[in-house]
Scaffold this active site. Structure first.
Site, PDB file in Angstrom:
ATOM      1  N   CYS A  86      15.788 -31.280  73.026  1.00 61.47           N
ATOM      2  CA  CYS A  86      15.615 -30.695  71.696  1.00 61.47           C
ATOM      3  C   CYS A  86      15.726 -29.163  71.772  1.00 61.47           C
ATOM      4  O   CYS A  86      16.812 -28.638  71.962  1.00 61.47           O
ATOM      5  CB  CYS A  86      14.294 -31.154  71.092  1.00 61.47           C
ATOM      6  SG  CYS A  86      14.171 -30.889  69.307  1.00 61.47           S
ATOM      7  N   HIS A 195      13.970 -37.253  72.123  1.00 63.34           N
ATOM      8  CA  HIS A 195      12.913 -36.950  73.081  1.00 63.34           C
ATOM      9  C   HIS A 195      12.602 -38.128  74.013  1.00 63.34           C
ATOM     10  O   HIS A 195      11.740 -38.957  73.708  1.00 63.34           O
ATOM     11  CB  HIS A 195      11.628 -36.584  72.333  1.00 63.34           C
ATOM     12  CG  HIS A 195      11.663 -35.242  71.692  1.00 63.34           C
ATOM     13  ND1 HIS A 195      11.032 -34.147  72.224  1.00 63.34           N
ATOM     14  CD2 HIS A 195      12.259 -34.818  70.552  1.00 63.34           C
ATOM     15  CE1 HIS A 195      11.220 -33.102  71.437  1.00 63.34           C
ATOM     16  NE2 HIS A 195      11.967 -33.479  70.417  1.00 63.34           N
ATOM     17  N   GLU A 197      10.877 -38.114  76.684  1.00 65.67           N
ATOM     18  CA  GLU A 197       9.512 -38.033  77.210  1.00 65.67           C
ATOM     19  C   GLU A 197       8.496 -38.737  76.317  1.00 65.67           C
ATOM     20  O   GLU A 197       7.364 -38.999  76.732  1.00 65.67           O
ATOM     21  CB  GLU A 197       9.110 -36.565  77.421  1.00 65.67           C
ATOM     22  CG  GLU A 197       8.710 -35.792  76.184  1.00 65.67           C
ATOM     23  CD  GLU A 197       9.869 -35.277  75.364  1.00 65.67           C
ATOM     24  OE1 GLU A 197       9.646 -34.402  74.507  1.00 65.67           O
ATOM     25  OE2 GLU A 197      11.019 -35.745  75.565  1.00 65.67           O
TER      26      GLU A 197
END
Length: 232
Positions: A86, A195, A197
């Site tokens: 991002c 994302h 994660e």
């Protein structure tokens, strides 16, 4: 044990999440500070999501000139795996480690959703554990995620297999050719807007209906990096 550094900038939001993902993947996360020149001997680097420097000028523009970025640029040139997520993707574009740029979403609004992607390149340091054409679901949250580049650059990225990820079902931000992420020619630097994660544990995001099936889709980004480092 493999160590992966996560750089914190003023305005970073997802640095701790990235550190947790690295730990779950089996590596040691190392906190790095934007104002220093010390990479602390890490084997790979993650530039996390957030709003570095309040997104002034352009998203990632000021952060790309942070002291540590000179070290990141040098390390990437030597082959170190670098992942930009991002805002981190925006930094990599601003630092010219990746082609193209990111602009305001076509609909003009911030978006937060579970996003389907297709993995287009499985030969990078961050994608080698995916199957060719794998369809994955990971969270997306951005206001300036529209990928742009001139026609010549787009043709080169497409022709040389440097499109790493593509949006499926819906293009959430107006990105050219549904491009969600790209890689450099060498395959050690990858950037994407969604994302990974946030999709590393079963039972936790994406949404409940998908969690048990796709909840760990993001983990393979980090295990891929570990695998590439061990293989090297």
């Amino acid at each position: 044990m493999t160590s992966i550094g996560v750089v914190t900038f003023p305005g970073s939001l997802d640095d701790r999440d990235a550190q947790r993902a690295i730990r779950l993947a089996g590596a040691t996360p190392i906190a790095l500070w934007h104002g220093e020149h010390d990479l602390r001997g890490v084997d790979a680097i993650v530039l996390p999501g957030g709003f570095s420097y309040g997104d002034y000028l352009r998203c990632g523009a000021i952060a790309s000139f942070s002291p540590i970025m000179s070290e990141v640029i040098d390390a990437a040139a030597k082959g170190m795996p670098v992942l930009g997520i991002c805002n981190g993707f925006q930094m990599l574009a601003e630092a010219h480690l990746l082609a193209g740029g990111l602009i305001r979403n076509a609909h003009g609004s911030f978006i937060c959703r579970d996003q389907k992607l297709r993995v287009e390149n499985t030969s990078t340091a961050w994608t080698n554990e995916f199957d060719d054409g794998a369809e994955i679901t990971i969270p997306l949250k951005n206001g300036e995620g529209g990928f742009i580049a001139d026609a010549e650059t787009i043709a080169r990225l497409e022709g040389e297999g440097q499109v790493a990820f593509r949006y499926l079902e819906v293009n959430p931000n107006g990105s050219i050719n549904d491009i969600a992420g790209v890689t450099n020619e060498r395959g050690n630097v990858v950037g994407l807007m969604p994302h990974p994660e946030h999709a590393t544990e079963e039972g936790f995001g994406p949404d409940t209906a998908l969690a048990m099936r796709n909840g760990t889709d993001g983990l393979k980004f980090f295990t891929s990096a570990i695998r590439s480092l061990v293989s090297a």
